[in-house]
Write an enzyme that holds these catalytic residues in place. Sequence first.
Site, PDB file in Angstrom:
ATOM      1  N   ASP A  73     -49.852  13.019 -30.017  1.00 50.71           N
ATOM      2  CA  ASP A  73     -49.244  11.890 -29.299  1.00 50.71           C
ATOM      3  C   ASP A  73     -50.322  10.963 -28.727  1.00 50.71           C
ATOM      4  OD1 ASP A  73     -46.489  11.438 -29.101  1.00 50.71           O
ATOM      5  OD2 ASP A  73     -46.187  13.138 -27.751  1.00 50.71           O
TER       6      ASP A  73
ATOM      7  N   GLN B 160     -42.056  16.395 -25.710  1.00 53.22           N
ATOM      8  CA  GLN B 160     -41.260  15.172 -25.586  1.00 53.22           C
ATOM      9  C   GLN B 160     -41.101  14.779 -24.122  1.00 53.22           C
ATOM     10  OE1 GLN B 160     -40.275  13.364 -28.250  1.00 53.22           O
ATOM     11  NE2 GLN B 160     -39.291  11.828 -26.970  1.00 53.22           N
TER      12      GLN B 160
ATOM     13  N   LYS C  75     -38.085  12.795 -35.632  1.00 55.17           N
ATOM     14  CA  LYS C  75     -39.438  13.293 -35.932  1.00 55.17           C
ATOM     15  C   LYS C  75     -39.362  14.458 -36.920  1.00 55.17           C
ATOM     16  CE  LYS C  75     -41.135  11.557 -31.539  1.00 55.17           C
ATOM     17  NZ  LYS C  75     -41.533  11.804 -30.149  1.00 55.17           N
TER      18      LYS C  75
HETATM   19  N1  GUN Z   1     -40.914   9.691 -25.025  1.00 55.05           N
HETATM   20  C1  GUN Z   1     -40.810   8.396 -25.411  1.00 55.05           C
HETATM   21  N2  GUN Z   1     -41.713   8.111 -26.370  1.00 55.05           N
HETATM   22  C2  GUN Z   1     -42.417   9.254 -26.583  1.00 55.05           C
HETATM   23  C3  GUN Z   1     -43.478   9.588 -27.465  1.00 55.05           C
HETATM   24  O1  GUN Z   1     -44.008   8.775 -28.241  1.00 55.05           O
HETATM   25  N3  GUN Z   1     -43.923  10.874 -27.383  1.00 55.05           N
HETATM   26  C4  GUN Z   1     -43.396  11.784 -26.521  1.00 55.05           C
HETATM   27  N4  GUN Z   1     -43.919  13.021 -26.501  1.00 55.05           N
HETATM   28  N5  GUN Z   1     -42.406  11.496 -25.686  1.00 55.05           N
HETATM   29  C5  GUN Z   1     -41.915  10.236 -25.731  1.00 55.05           C
END
Ligand code: GUN
Length: 294
Positions: free
Chosen positions: A119, A96, A52
């Site tokens: 998200d 996350q 990211k």
């Molecule tokens: N863990 C697995 N996929 C994601 C996601 O798209 N966003 C976040 N914040 N955590 C994750």
Amino acid sequence: MQLIDGKAIAAQIKREIAQEVCLMKERGLRAPHLAGVLVGHDGGSESYMASKVKACEECGFTSSLIRLEEAATEEELLDVVRHLNADASVDGFIVQLPLPAHMNEHRVIEAIDYRKDVDGFHPINVGRMSIGLPCFCSATPAGIMMLLERSGVATQGKHAVVIGRSNIVGKPVASLLLQKRNPGNCTVTVCHSGTPNLAQITREADILIAALGHPGFVTAQMVKQGAVVIDVGTTRVPDATRKSGWRLCGDVDFEQVAPLCSHITPVPGGVGPMTIVSLMRNTLLAAKKEIYTD
Ligand code: GUN
């Protein structure tokens, strides 16, 4: 059989976003700013977060990473969330997942200002998405819809079968496929671990979305000739031939299933890169205040 190249489509969308960011900077605006909060040192989460941050660089965004130790308390994490909510220099942020077991994920997500929830996990964004209102749409489902659209897959009137009912993939992708718009307007069936005769249902699918997190679960006997198969699985399986000691494995047995399909996504290089691009897109929309204006 056409391979849906998520990596190439994602690269194209990142170029489009980067161009838009260039225009913003030319007009004297600051770059979009995405912050990420990482609790602990889970290998998968570390590598997602690194991807990211890299995508932010490619798009010309500012990024910040805030780390908390595994032993941090939920209150400490909530303090970080409140600080990011109040920080006007941050357009959007993510926490996350998964969080350590001693933290309540729902409480943390609900503490995020929905206007910065890029998200798309906050109940306000989930609710708005399910009734078709402008919102931050959860990244993986939005990425799947973009993949279908940019690969020229017709969805109108098709039977889409989703395997998996998670809050971040199965339920929202089913909801998007159901909406009366393009892409969408599918007849949708959601299957899960409690579904009897699952293969009988998946064999009816024109579009099959596998999002259950079980490597190689979807076999040739479960797929109709000519189906479009989208593999959301990203399980790390041991692989002694790799330097890392593991490789990513999808939910679909690609070797068996690919010859039957009209379109299929590979793992890696299918849905994964699109998830990150959706997050970039949401961050750009947050910076431009396109969804929530105040
Ligand atoms: N863990 C697995 N996929 C994601 C996601 O798209 N966003 C976040 N914040 N955590 C994750």
